[in-house]
Design a protein around this motif. Structure first.
Motif, short mmCIF file in Angstrom:
data_model
loop_
_atom_site.label_atom_id
_atom_site.label_comp_id
_atom_site.label_asym_id
_atom_site.label_seq_id
_atom_site.Cartn_x
_atom_site.Cartn_y
_atom_site.Cartn_z
N TYR A 36 1.85 -36.12 11.07
CA TYR A 36 1.89 -37.32 11.98
C TYR A 36 1.72 -38.71 11.63
O TYR A 36 0.74 -38.50 10.82
CB TYR A 36 0.68 -36.91 13.07
CG TYR A 36 0.88 -35.60 13.74
CD1 TYR A 36 2.03 -35.22 14.55
CD2 TYR A 36 -0.32 -34.82 14.07
CE1 TYR A 36 2.43 -34.17 15.20
CE2 TYR A 36 -0.05 -33.72 14.69
CZ TYR A 36 1.13 -33.28 15.13
OH TYR A 36 1.14 -31.87 15.87
N ARG A 37 2.25 -39.60 12.01
CA ARG A 37 2.12 -40.87 11.37
C ARG A 37 0.80 -41.56 11.52
O ARG A 37 0.10 -42.05 10.27
CB ARG A 37 3.12 -41.94 12.23
CG ARG A 37 2.85 -43.20 11.24
CD ARG A 37 3.82 -44.37 12.23
NE ARG A 37 5.00 -43.71 12.25
CZ ARG A 37 6.27 -43.96 11.56
NH1 ARG A 37 5.67 -44.73 10.36
NH2 ARG A 37 7.32 -43.72 11.40
N HIS A 38 -0.06 -41.08 12.33
CA HIS A 38 -1.34 -41.68 12.56
C HIS A 38 -2.61 -40.62 12.25
O HIS A 38 -3.59 -41.08 12.61
CB HIS A 38 -1.56 -42.44 14.05
CG HIS A 38 -0.59 -43.72 14.32
ND1 HIS A 38 0.41 -43.53 14.80
CD2 HIS A 38 -0.57 -44.73 13.64
CE1 HIS A 38 1.29 -44.55 14.77
NE2 HIS A 38 0.34 -45.39 14.28
N ASP A 39 -1.82 -39.43 12.18
CA ASP A 39 -2.83 -38.22 11.70
C ASP A 39 -3.94 -38.12 13.09
O ASP A 39 -3.78 -38.24 14.11
CB ASP A 39 -3.73 -38.68 10.63
CG ASP A 39 -4.33 -37.28 9.92
OD1 ASP A 39 -3.94 -36.15 10.51
OD2 ASP A 39 -5.11 -37.48 8.91
N VAL A 40 -5.22 -37.85 12.81
CA VAL A 40 -6.20 -37.78 13.76
C VAL A 40 -7.26 -39.18 13.66
O VAL A 40 -7.47 -39.59 12.45
CB VAL A 40 -7.23 -36.65 13.30
CG1 VAL A 40 -8.40 -36.67 14.61
CG2 VAL A 40 -6.46 -35.44 13.58
N MET A 41 -7.15 -39.77 14.65
CA MET A 41 -7.87 -41.22 14.73
C MET A 41 -9.22 -41.03 15.11
O MET A 41 -9.52 -40.63 16.47
CB MET A 41 -7.17 -42.31 15.57
CG MET A 41 -5.57 -42.44 15.57
SD MET A 41 -4.90 -43.52 16.51
CE MET A 41 -4.52 -42.58 17.93
N THR A 42 -10.09 -41.06 14.23
CA THR A 42 -11.66 -40.90 14.55
C THR A 42 -12.41 -42.22 14.22
O THR A 42 -13.65 -42.31 14.42
CB THR A 42 -12.47 -39.87 13.44
OG1 THR A 42 -11.94 -40.14 12.11
CG2 THR A 42 -11.64 -38.52 13.96
N GLN A 43 -11.63 -43.34 13.37
CA GLN A 43 -12.30 -44.45 13.14
C GLN A 43 -11.82 -45.68 14.02
O GLN A 43 -12.68 -46.41 14.51
CB GLN A 43 -12.31 -44.78 11.72
CG GLN A 43 -12.87 -43.75 10.58
CD GLN A 43 -14.06 -43.31 10.81
OE1 GLN A 43 -15.10 -44.43 10.97
NE2 GLN A 43 -14.63 -42.16 10.70
N SER A 44 -10.61 -45.76 14.07
CA SER A 44 -10.18 -46.79 14.72
C SER A 44 -8.55 -46.44 15.41
O SER A 44 -7.84 -45.46 14.96
CB SER A 44 -9.91 -48.28 13.94
OG SER A 44 -8.97 -47.81 12.76
N LEU A 45 -8.09 -47.35 16.32
CA LEU A 45 -6.71 -47.29 16.88
C LEU A 45 -5.97 -48.00 15.96
O LEU A 45 -6.21 -48.52 15.08
CB LEU A 45 -6.68 -47.98 18.36
CG LEU A 45 -7.68 -47.41 19.29
CD1 LEU A 45 -7.57 -47.94 20.71
CD2 LEU A 45 -7.38 -45.91 19.52
#
Length: 533
Positions: A36-45
């Motif tokens: 996935y391009r944005h992987d898992v977002m845990t810090q920011s959008l």
């Protein structure tokens, strides 16, 4: 005669994988993986908007990008009879009434994105729902997990009412992907029953979140058709043929027919980023205390499937290897740690750990719990900690098995599958030692994607049912791991300490305090939470 094929899609936490099978012979022809391009977002959008602690989001656009690439690579120029897909759950998202992801319309709004299964910020809403109780909880051990759909809906409705007001649908990402591929909203009974507490007799729970029932729809049992691949997607991917798309299935559940688990008495452990344990039964029995849930026709047709799991499994080991690398890359670090950990005798590290690095699913259903290492001294080594983490994962699995056996469920066979089962023989051997039972690992690559392909074949009526699908496309051979008697005494002692620590309320309260102390600015909703009606 023109060759025909089937495709299985496996949407995991960080990537999606597809496998192409010969529809007649079951031979695996090709596979393809897309991160996935944005992987898992845990810090920011993507726009830089910061996220609070305990959040885990994904971008729905990444799922479409993955589908287009995988279907193009595997299907272009081929006659595709069916497409099945498994998806990590519960990973729901708000959409417009036409299915447009709200993250596309409101890119700076965190609550407009997919709330990944490991999003833990909804746990207080689950706690509030659990305090109220209700008949819909009887098949789920009397409590919801913060990972599931209802608490996540409550979180949006309470914290972002402007987003909730424009959400025409609240839908699991797997169901949404079927909608995008076919143009038809056809939801899965598996997602609805296990993650949204739907029952055929009573429907979805009422009075939990304002307006939620209007944002859901009646689900269809697994193995049903969600429609054919749309003309737009055929143009984008070059696919011809019927291309029947099956309703989506929870990723850990979809693997069952690929590993021969289509009969009563079988316990399957899907060991991936997290772990899920599924017990199949022809007869319904009351839910054993601590086990998460049970439903019929949501995993294998005509069988009841009892579900339990661990919120952290492979990602616990991945965290450690990334935080304390030993090699040039992650793969080499794993090889070094596994090789050295295999040389340690059980108990030689003088450590015991709790496997709650992503919270606890069974038996406590508490996302705010955390990991623990006990026994650290100046002589403790990195490999000793790594071995303790592996053992803690196996102790968590032993807890699940003990709960089933305490409920008089007869486990005839234990099968371990998914990436860790195939790629980490040390972990599987320790699992057999801790359980004191033979465990089997199927000899099949891309098992989850193959299981998804079987679901597609059933939906397209290429096979008469899951038993025939297993025979044609599933694993043929299994590797057994025998428990080692010389390890039994040490693991009895360590497991006893594990259970005493996990049952200690003072330890759990300290974990809650630490979690709150780390997030002093976050509002913690209470019993009077507005969205829990």
């Amino acid at each position: 005669m023109t060759a025909t094929y089937i495709i299985g899609l496996d949407y995991g936490t960080g990537s999606a994988r597809g496998v192409l099978l010969d529809a007649a012979t079951g031979e695996q022809i090709a596979s393809h993986t897309h991160a996935y391009r944005h992987d898992v977002m845990t810090q920011s959008l993507p726009d830089g908007t910061l996220l609070p602690r305990s959040w885990a989001l994904q971008n729905a656009a990444d799922y479409l990008e993955a589908a287009e690439e995988i279907l193009d690579v595997l299907g272009r120029g081929r006659v595709i009879e069916s497409i099945g897909l498994g998806f990590s759950a519960s990973s729901p998202m708000p959409t417009a009434a036409d299915g447009t992801a709200l993250s596309e319309l409101y890119p700076g709004e965190p609550h407009a994105y997919v709330k990944l299964w490991k999003h833990r910020a909804a746990q207080p809403y689950a706690d509030a729902i659990n305090r109220r109780g209700g008949a819909f909880l009887r098949n789920f051990g009397g409590k919801l997990s913060g990972e599931w759909l209802l608490p996540k809906a409550a979180e949006i409705a309470d914290e972002a009412p402007h987003i909730w007001s424009v959400a025409g649908r609240f839908i699991e990402s797997g169901d949404w992907l079927v909608w995008q591929l076919t143009g038809h909203e056809v939801r899965s009974l598996g997602f609805a029953a296990y993650k949204a507490q739907y029952s055929e007799a009573e429907g979805y729970p009422q009075g939990i979140v304002p307006g939620l029932s209007e944002r859901l729809s009646v689900p269809h049992r697994i193995g049903s058709s969600g429609g054919s691949l749309s003309e737009a997607w055929r143009t984008r991917t070059g696919i011809s043929g019927r291309a029947i798309v099956a309703v989506a299935v929870i990723d850990s559940h979809v693997v069952l027919p690929a590993v021969g688990a289509v009969s009563s008495g079988c316990l399957v452990g899907a060991l991936g980023t997290s772990a899920v344990y599924l017990f199949l039964s022809q007869q319904f029995r009351p839910l054993p205390p601590g086990i998460e849930g049970v439903a019929k026709d949501g995993s294998v047709r005509d069988l009841w499937c009892y579900e339990a799991g661990q919120a952290g499994f492979g990602d616990t080991l991945a965290w450690f290897v990334k935080a304390f690398p030993r090699g040039a890359d992650e793969a080499e670090s794993f090889r070094i740690y596994n090789r050295e950990a295999a040389e340690l005798e059980p108990g030689a590290n003088h450590l015991v750990a709790l496997d709650w690095w992503n919270g606890n699913r069974v038996p406590l259903a508490d996302s705010n719990l955390s990991g623990l290492l006990l026994g650290l001294t100046t002589e403790t080594t990195g490999v000793g900690i790594y071995r303790a983490l592996i053992e803690s994962l196996c102790f968590g699995a032993r807890t699940v098995v003990d709960l089933f056996e305490a409920g008089d469920f007869a486990i005839d066979r234990i099968i371990l599958t998914s990436g860790l089962a195939q790629n980490n023989p040390l972990l599987v051997q320790i699992m057999a030692d801790v359980l004191g039972r033979v465990v089997e690992v199927p000899s099949i690559t891309h098992a989850t994607a193959v299981g998804a392909a079987v679901h597609g074949a059933v939906a397209a009526e290429l096979v008469s049912g899951f038993a025939e699908g297993t025979a044609r496309f599933g694993a043929r051979t299994f590797t057994p791991y025998q428990p080692r008697p010389e390890s039994a005494a040490a693991y009895r002692l360590l497991y006893r300490n594990y259970r005493e620590l996990s049952g200690n309320r003072t330890v759990r309260n300290a974990m809650h305090d630490l979690n709150t102390a780390a997030s002093p600015l976050l509002d913690q909703p209470g019993e009077e939470t507005k969205s829990v009606a």
